[in-house]
Design a protein around this motif. Structure first.
Motif, PDB file in Angstrom:
ATOM      1  N   SER A 189       0.829  -1.203   0.000  1.00  0.00           N
ATOM      2  CA  SER A 189       0.000   0.000   0.000  1.00  0.00           C
ATOM      3  C   SER A 189       0.866   1.256   0.000  1.00  0.00           C
ATOM      4  N   PRO A 190       0.545   2.215  -0.877  1.00  0.00           N
ATOM      5  CA  PRO A 190       1.302   3.468  -0.852  1.00  0.00           C
ATOM      6  C   PRO A 190       1.117   4.235   0.459  1.00  0.00           C
ATOM      7  N   ARG A 191      -0.005   4.036   1.136  1.00  0.00           N
ATOM      8  CA  ARG A 191      -0.208   4.710   2.417  1.00  0.00           C
ATOM      9  C   ARG A 191       0.596   4.049   3.525  1.00  0.00           C
ATOM     10  N   VAL A 192       0.648   2.733   3.532  1.00  0.00           N
ATOM     11  CA  VAL A 192       1.411   2.026   4.558  1.00  0.00           C
ATOM     12  C   VAL A 192       2.898   2.307   4.389  1.00  0.00           C
ATOM     13  N   GLN A 193       3.374   2.281   3.154  1.00  0.00           N
ATOM     14  CA  GLN A 193       4.799   2.479   2.902  1.00  0.00           C
ATOM     15  C   GLN A 193       5.175   3.951   2.725  1.00  0.00           C
ATOM     16  N   GLY A 194       4.200   4.828   2.685  1.00  0.00           N
ATOM     17  CA  GLY A 194       4.458   6.253   2.470  1.00  0.00           C
ATOM     18  C   GLY A 194       4.879   6.970   3.744  1.00  0.00           C
ATOM     19  N   PRO A 195       4.826   8.288   3.704  1.00  0.00           N
ATOM     20  CA  PRO A 195       5.271   9.086   4.837  1.00  0.00           C
ATOM     21  C   PRO A 195       4.438   8.828   6.099  1.00  0.00           C
ATOM     22  N   ALA A 196       5.128   8.782   7.229  1.00  0.00           N
ATOM     23  CA  ALA A 196       4.440   8.629   8.519  1.00  0.00           C
ATOM     24  C   ALA A 196       3.443   9.760   8.727  1.00  0.00           C
ATOM     25  N   ASP A 197       3.729  10.939   8.173  1.00  0.00           N
ATOM     26  CA  ASP A 197       2.833  12.093   8.329  1.00  0.00           C
ATOM     27  C   ASP A 197       1.481  11.868   7.661  1.00  0.00           C
ATOM     28  N   GLN A 198       1.392  10.898   6.748  1.00  0.00           N
ATOM     29  CA  GLN A 198       0.115  10.554   6.121  1.00  0.00           C
ATOM     30  C   GLN A 198      -0.496   9.289   6.723  1.00  0.00           C
ATOM     31  N   LEU A 199       0.335   8.395   7.271  1.00  0.00           N
ATOM     32  CA  LEU A 199      -0.163   7.137   7.824  1.00  0.00           C
ATOM     33  C   LEU A 199      -0.691   7.285   9.246  1.00  0.00           C
ATOM     34  N   VAL A 200       0.032   7.972  10.093  1.00  0.00           N
ATOM     35  CA  VAL A 200      -0.375   8.103  11.500  1.00  0.00           C
ATOM     36  C   VAL A 200      -1.747   8.774  11.641  1.00  0.00           C
ATOM     37  N   PRO A 201      -2.055   9.832  10.887  1.00  0.00           N
ATOM     38  CA  PRO A 201      -3.378  10.443  11.023  1.00  0.00           C
ATOM     39  C   PRO A 201      -4.538   9.482  10.734  1.00  0.00           C
ATOM     40  N   ILE A 202      -4.343   8.559   9.791  1.00  0.00           N
ATOM     41  CA  ILE A 202      -5.389   7.574   9.503  1.00  0.00           C
ATOM     42  C   ILE A 202      -5.739   6.825  10.781  1.00  0.00           C
ATOM     43  N   MET A 203      -4.717   6.435  11.501  1.00  0.00           N
ATOM     44  CA  MET A 203      -4.924   5.633  12.699  1.00  0.00           C
ATOM     45  C   MET A 203      -5.591   6.426  13.820  1.00  0.00           C
ATOM     46  N   HIS A 204      -5.256   7.686  13.928  1.00  0.00           N
ATOM     47  CA  HIS A 204      -5.814   8.492  15.016  1.00  0.00           C
ATOM     48  C   HIS A 204      -7.233   8.960  14.777  1.00  0.00           C
ATOM     49  N   HIS A 205      -7.586   9.218  13.518  1.00  0.00           N
ATOM     50  CA  HIS A 205      -8.907   9.797  13.240  1.00  0.00           C
ATOM     51  C   HIS A 205      -9.799   8.917  12.386  1.00  0.00           C
ATOM     52  N   GLY A 206      -9.247   7.878  11.818  1.00  0.00           N
ATOM     53  CA  GLY A 206     -10.019   7.017  10.938  1.00  0.00           C
ATOM     54  C   GLY A 206      -9.912   7.472   9.492  1.00  0.00           C
ATOM     55  N   LEU A 207     -10.559   6.715   8.628  1.00  0.00           N
ATOM     56  CA  LEU A 207     -10.480   6.943   7.194  1.00  0.00           C
ATOM     57  C   LEU A 207     -11.831   6.623   6.577  1.00  0.00           C
ATOM     58  N   MET A 208     -12.245   7.438   5.611  1.00  0.00           N
ATOM     59  CA  MET A 208     -13.531   7.179   4.950  1.00  0.00           C
ATOM     60  C   MET A 208     -13.424   7.463   3.470  1.00  0.00           C
ATOM     61  N   GLY A 209     -14.336   6.845   2.727  1.00  0.00           N
ATOM     62  CA  GLY A 209     -14.429   7.108   1.299  1.00  0.00           C
ATOM     63  C   GLY A 209     -13.605   6.153   0.468  1.00  0.00           C
ATOM     64  N   PRO A 210     -13.679   6.329  -0.831  1.00  0.00           N
ATOM     65  CA  PRO A 210     -12.938   5.462  -1.750  1.00  0.00           C
ATOM     66  C   PRO A 210     -11.433   5.648  -1.584  1.00  0.00           C
TER      67      PRO A 210
END
Length: 128
Positions: free
Chosen positions: A36-57
């Motif tokens: 996944s580009p999100r998993v392997q990408g910058p921590a600044d984009q991955l960590v927020p997913i975990m703290h606030h959740g993710l929605m949409g396509p």
């Protein structure tokens, strides 16, 4: 990290990290974490997913779960535990990602402390 993954994440992402399929369909509950580009990408984009959740396509695909809950809703509230989980998913399934430290998790969490809503892919990509 691995224990947390199997406790909290496999229902939607599958034991192999490729997204749990819905029997009798070609649909997945959630996107693949493997490669996944999100998993392997910058921590600044991955960590927020975990703290606030993710929605949409994601990457133009809609997933049946449609929403990922914040990790606090799953019982992960400590920065060190989240760092372990994120580091695990970066290395699992033959990947060779960089680990994420608890200090990185704390810095990124604090940077978005006022946010309440889940992220969308477009919002994450705008974070640098």
């Amino acid at each position: 990290g691995e224990v947390q993954y199997f406790k909290y994440c496999t229902t939607c992402h599958g034991a192999d990290g490729r997204g749990a399929g819905i029997p009798g369909t070609d649909f997945k509950l959630a996107p693949s974490l493997a490669n996944s580009p999100r998993v392997q990408g910058p921590a600044d984009q991955l960590v927020p997913i975990m703290h606030h959740g993710l929605m949409g396509p994601m990457d133009g695909k809609a997933y049946q779960a449609g929403f990922m809950a914040p990790v606090a809703a799953m019982g992960i509230t400590r920065d060190d535990r989240l760092a372990e989980l994120l580091s695990y998913i970066r290395f699992a399934w033959g990947q060779e990602g960089e680990p994420i430290s608890k200090d990185e998790v704390k810095r990124i969490r604090e940077a978005h402390a006022d946010r309440k809503a889940p992220w969308t892919q477009a919002e994450l990509e705008a974070l640098k």
